[in-house]
Design a protein around this motif. Structure first.
Motif, PDB file in Angstrom:
ATOM      1  N   ALA A 136       0.836  -1.208   0.000  1.00  0.00           N
ATOM      2  CA  ALA A 136       0.000   0.000   0.000  1.00  0.00           C
ATOM      3  C   ALA A 136       0.866   1.251   0.000  1.00  0.00           C
ATOM      4  O   ALA A 136       0.622   2.197  -0.767  1.00  0.00           O
ATOM      5  CB  ALA A 136      -0.929  -0.012   1.209  1.00  0.00           C
ATOM      6  N   VAL A 137       1.893   1.257   0.851  1.00  0.00           N
ATOM      7  CA  VAL A 137       2.792   2.409   0.925  1.00  0.00           C
ATOM      8  C   VAL A 137       3.554   2.578  -0.377  1.00  0.00           C
ATOM      9  O   VAL A 137       3.723   3.697  -0.882  1.00  0.00           O
ATOM     10  CB  VAL A 137       3.763   2.258   2.111  1.00  0.00           C
ATOM     11  N   SER A 138       4.007   1.466  -0.950  1.00  0.00           N
ATOM     12  CA  SER A 138       4.749   1.516  -2.213  1.00  0.00           C
ATOM     13  C   SER A 138       3.888   2.067  -3.341  1.00  0.00           C
ATOM     14  O   SER A 138       4.349   2.885  -4.151  1.00  0.00           O
ATOM     15  CB  SER A 138       5.247   0.105  -2.562  1.00  0.00           C
ATOM     16  N   LEU A 139       2.627   1.629  -3.397  1.00  0.00           N
ATOM     17  CA  LEU A 139       1.734   2.109  -4.451  1.00  0.00           C
ATOM     18  C   LEU A 139       1.441   3.598  -4.278  1.00  0.00           C
ATOM     19  O   LEU A 139       1.363   4.343  -5.264  1.00  0.00           O
ATOM     20  CB  LEU A 139       0.431   1.304  -4.442  1.00  0.00           C
ATOM     21  N   PHE A 140       1.308   4.037  -3.043  1.00  0.00           N
ATOM     22  CA  PHE A 140       1.088   5.463  -2.818  1.00  0.00           C
ATOM     23  C   PHE A 140       2.310   6.271  -3.250  1.00  0.00           C
ATOM     24  O   PHE A 140       2.174   7.368  -3.824  1.00  0.00           O
ATOM     25  CB  PHE A 140       0.782   5.732  -1.346  1.00  0.00           C
ATOM     26  N   SER A 141       3.499   5.743  -2.980  1.00  0.00           N
ATOM     27  CA  SER A 141       4.729   6.432  -3.408  1.00  0.00           C
ATOM     28  C   SER A 141       4.764   6.577  -4.925  1.00  0.00           C
ATOM     29  O   SER A 141       5.116   7.639  -5.455  1.00  0.00           O
ATOM     30  CB  SER A 141       5.962   5.663  -2.920  1.00  0.00           C
ATOM     31  N   GLN A 142       4.385   5.492  -5.636  1.00  0.00           N
ATOM     32  CA  GLN A 142       4.327   5.538  -7.097  1.00  0.00           C
ATOM     33  C   GLN A 142       3.289   6.559  -7.559  1.00  0.00           C
ATOM     34  O   GLN A 142       3.536   7.348  -8.475  1.00  0.00           O
ATOM     35  CB  GLN A 142       3.966   4.150  -7.650  1.00  0.00           C
ATOM     36  N   MET A 143       2.161   6.547  -6.906  1.00  0.00           N
ATOM     37  CA  MET A 143       1.066   7.465  -7.238  1.00  0.00           C
ATOM     38  C   MET A 143       1.513   8.917  -7.071  1.00  0.00           C
ATOM     39  O   MET A 143       1.273   9.776  -7.935  1.00  0.00           O
ATOM     40  CB  MET A 143      -0.116   7.141  -6.316  1.00  0.00           C
TER      41      MET A 143
END
Length: 755
Positions: free
Chosen positions: A258-265
């Motif tokens: 979840a944190v990784s996807l938010f960083s990408q976002m």
């Protein structure tokens, strides 16, 4: 709000096919003006003013003129959940237009209004009475069933729809929001077949469905991978798409993803909203459980983003921030200051949210916030009280539960079943099974949770016979939690055959399929009784993969009965499933030490150190003079350590005269025997006991009873120590450990040494 003064006629009003009516009605210009004004008011959200003006029109505009206005008003009632106003408007339409039948257009808005407001029975009646239906008719009712969680009716109506018209993306979205995994797969296939697989609305609903549902094998990973596949293959994504995927990772406790996807976002320049931040903040404790300082840094960065975007002013974000800081080891004072400084409007809902954040991990702080809520002049509601009672249960102090109980009655919630259930649980966790029973007996209405709460209370106190008797009196159908409570009670009391009988009758008698928790309880029942091989056979016959709870139960039994080889298997499985859990290492080390295999025990401890796994420290709490005192093994945390240790040594000398022999096999093997004994002497519950003896006059409850709370299971040595101490001191000593209550009295324990 004053009514806008519209005097001009609206010549752009929708032209109806009945031109003769337009020509013959002398009131048409006036009607058009009123209807236009009503629509403007309704669109602006002034529902009461709009309805008042519409009802005051004399004579009422006939249906051919007012269809659009009725539809607009019905839509506004649906949006705001005004069922009573909508029903009155419906009656007004019928009574003033007896010669006209509502069109499909108006009836669709009626169905939508009744469905959105929860009256699905009448919505369905209107739907069934329609002489003709269109796509909107079907979609409105399907959406209503979905929003009310009636998955079966929603799916059935969707299937019927396929025989009459081609569903649109909104019908697909509705049916996906409430279906299970297998049905969702079928709907997904149908969407692809008719060319709606590329719809952004259908894609978002599919992501949520796959994240929410478990596939038929019970696996957690397969369906989250399918959600990721849908997300990755979407040609277009909106913010809802990203939020759905992040929330899915958070729901499945895949916080790092979840944190990784938010960083990408964020790096891609995609904006975020309140829902994004709440999901990411809720994921931090799972992402950084092993490196809290990194987690706190990430939380700080998200805090900065929330301030920069002004989203920190929204109570959901502020509460999520406080919870994240708390879960990651932040100081209560800092978390509390953050809550007060956010500047968001603090009503009873926001206070309940912040109290919920602290109720489980820091119950004492939750009670402090509850007191502050009162000082600000706010009145707690039933949800606030239920959370505060949960905090009382965690703290384990009876007088706090009693005080909250009195406030519950004073606030008029004395007959509330939800709060009654919370009180049963709180009193049981505070050690007062008699008060739990009193609340249960005085409840006017008992639901299934009430019965389960009382059964769990008996199980917690090892009163299996009382639990089985209560079960025989149940007047509601049991569920999975009922069986868990009964099996737990049988396990704590050593009632093996009764436990087997209950487990075997689950499906045939009650129609309940055994799940992982039921198998774990049975493994515990068999293992505690020394039937460890049978427990292993049961595990091998399970229709699903055993989880860490099952292997922990087997490992504990092997520890008790010295089954080293089987214990190694259980420990290896446990380390495989939960590599950061110290239980497998600690139990195996204890087993080897008990058997004299000190070199193997040393290897285990080195392996544990190499894996950077830390044992949860043993802590105990006791209330003395309005203050809760905490003790750690060794007494290093307490300012009166020297006086406590001196008094403890005197007590140990007295108990040795009564046969106390320290279980030195549990201590580290590479130290002298006298140091092993000293290590055992300073276990936290022993220190708490002695401190209570030193402050006997300040005990709040009965001075002949000492109540101690412990965060992990009481060890063999301390269990024997407490039995002898209760006889020597002529006092009852109650210890609530992580597993159950132990009531030591006259040299005996309520568990009959079956623990």
């Amino acid at each position: 709000m004053s009514l806008p003064k519209i005097r001009a006629w609206d010549f752009t009003l929708r032209t109806f096919t009945s031109s003769s009516l337009l020509q013959s009605s002398s009131t048409a210009p006036k009607a058009n003006g009123i209807l236009n004004e009503v629509r403007i008011l309704s669109t602006c959200g002034c529902i009461d003013e709009a309805l008042s003006l519409f009802f005051s029109a004399s004579p009422p505009p006939p249906l051919p003129y007012s269809q659009q206005t009725y539809a607009t008003l019905f839509h506004a009632c649906a949006r705001h959940g005004y069922l009573q106003k909508g029903m009155y408007l419906h009656q007004h339409m019928l009574s003033h237009n007896r010669s006209y039948s509502p069109s499909v257009f108006v009836t669709n808005h009626l169905i939508n209004m009744y469905a959105k407001c929860g009256d699905l029975k009448y919505a369905r009646q209107l739907f069934d009475q329609m002489p003709e239906r269109n796509l909107v008719s079907w979609t409105a009712l399907i959406s209503g069933y979905a929003q009310q969680g009636q998955a079966c009716e929603c799916s059935r109506l969707f299937s019927d729809m396929l025989m009459h018209c081609r569903p649109n993306e909104f019908a697909f979205t509705s049916v996906l929001t409430c279906g299970d995994y297998e049905h969702g797969k079928q709907v997904h296939a149908l969407a692809l077949k008719i060319g709606l697989g590329a719809s952004i609305y259908v894609g978002n609903a599919l992501i949520s469905m796959y994240c929410r549902c478990y596939n038929s094998s019970g696996s957690d990973s397969g369906d989250i991978d399918e959600a990721s596949t849908v997300f990755e293959t979407m040609e277009f994504r909106n913010l809802v798409s990203w939020n759905a995927m992040i929330a899915g990772f958070q729901l499945r406790k895949l916080g790092s993803k979840a944190v990784s996807l938010f960083s990408q976002m964020h790096s891609d320049g995609i904006g975020f909203d309140r829902a994004t931040l709440v999901s990411v903040l809720s994921s931090l404790s799972e992402s950084y459980n092993d490196s809290l300082h990194v987690g706190l840094k990430c939380c700080f960065l998200l805090h900065c983003l929330s301030i920069k975007s002004a989203l920190v002013l929204q109570i959901e974000v502020a509460t999520a921030l406080v919870k994240a800081y708390s879960d990651l080891g932040g100081e209560f004072t800092d978390c509390h200051r953050l809550f007060l400084e956010t500047g968001c409007f603090r009503d009873i809902v926001s206070w309940t949210g912040i109290i919920t954040t602290f109720a489980e991990r820091q119950p004492e702080e939750a009670l402090f916030l509850f007191c502050q809520l009162h000082r600000e002049g706010l009145a707690p509601d039933r949800y606030t009280f239920s959370i505060v009672l949960k905090a009382c249960a965690g703290l384990g102090i009876e007088r706090h539960a009693y005080a909250v109980h009195s406030q519950v009655i004073k606030a008029g919630f004395g007959v509330d079943a939800v709060l009654g259930n919370a009180l049963i649980h709180a009193y049981a966790r505070c050690g007062s099974i008699s008060l739990s029973k009193k609340v249960f007996d005085e409840m006017r209405f008992r639901n299934l949770v009430s019965w389960n709460s009382m059964l769990k209370a008996y199980a917690l106190h090892g009163q299996a016979k009382e639990a089985l008797h209560l079960f025989s009196e149940m007047n509601v159908h049991p569920d999975s939690a009922t069986i868990i409570a009964l099996l737990s009670a049988c396990s704590h009391a050593g009632m093996v055959e009764e436990g087997i009988k209950i487990f075997d009758s689950m499906l045939d008698t009650h129609g309940i399929f055994p799940q992982l928790d039921h198998y774990a309880s049975m493994v515990d029942i068999l293992g505690r009784a020394g039937r460890v091989v049978e427990a292993k056979v049961l595990i091998s016959e399970m229709p699903m993969e055993p989880d860490s709870v099952v292997w922990s139960a087997l490992l504990g039994s092997c520890r008790k009965h010295g089954e080293t080889q089987l214990a190694k298997l259980a420990a290896d499985k446990l380390k495989e499933l939960e590599p950061r859990n110290s239980l497998g290492y600690v139990q195996m080390s204890n087993i080897y030490c008990s058997g004299g295999s000190y070199s193997e025990a040393g290897v285990i401890r080195k392996e544990m150190e190499g894996s950077r796994v830390r044992k949860e420290p043993g802590l105990s709490w006791i209330e003395i003079g309005n203050r809760v005192h905490e003790f750690a093994s060794g007494g290093r945390r307490h300012p009166q350590r020297e006086a406590i240790c001196t008094r403890l040594n005197l007590l140990i000398g007295q108990l040795k005269g009564r046969g106390y022999v320290p279980e030195t096999s549990l201590a580290l093997h590479d130290i002298e025997e006298e140091h092993k004994e000293e290590q055992l002497y300073h276990h936290s519950e022993k220190l708490a006991l002695v401190f209570a003896m030193m402050n006997e006059g300040s005990l709040h409850h009965d001075r002949s009873v000492i109540k101690i709370i412990k965060n992990i299971r009481i060890c063999v040595d301390c269990h024997g120590f407490m039995k002898l101490a209760s006889d020597l001191l002529h006092m009852e000593i109650v210890v609530r450990d992580s597993n159950r209550f132990h009531q030591f009295k006259n040299g005996m324990c309520s568990c009959n040494d079956y623990w």
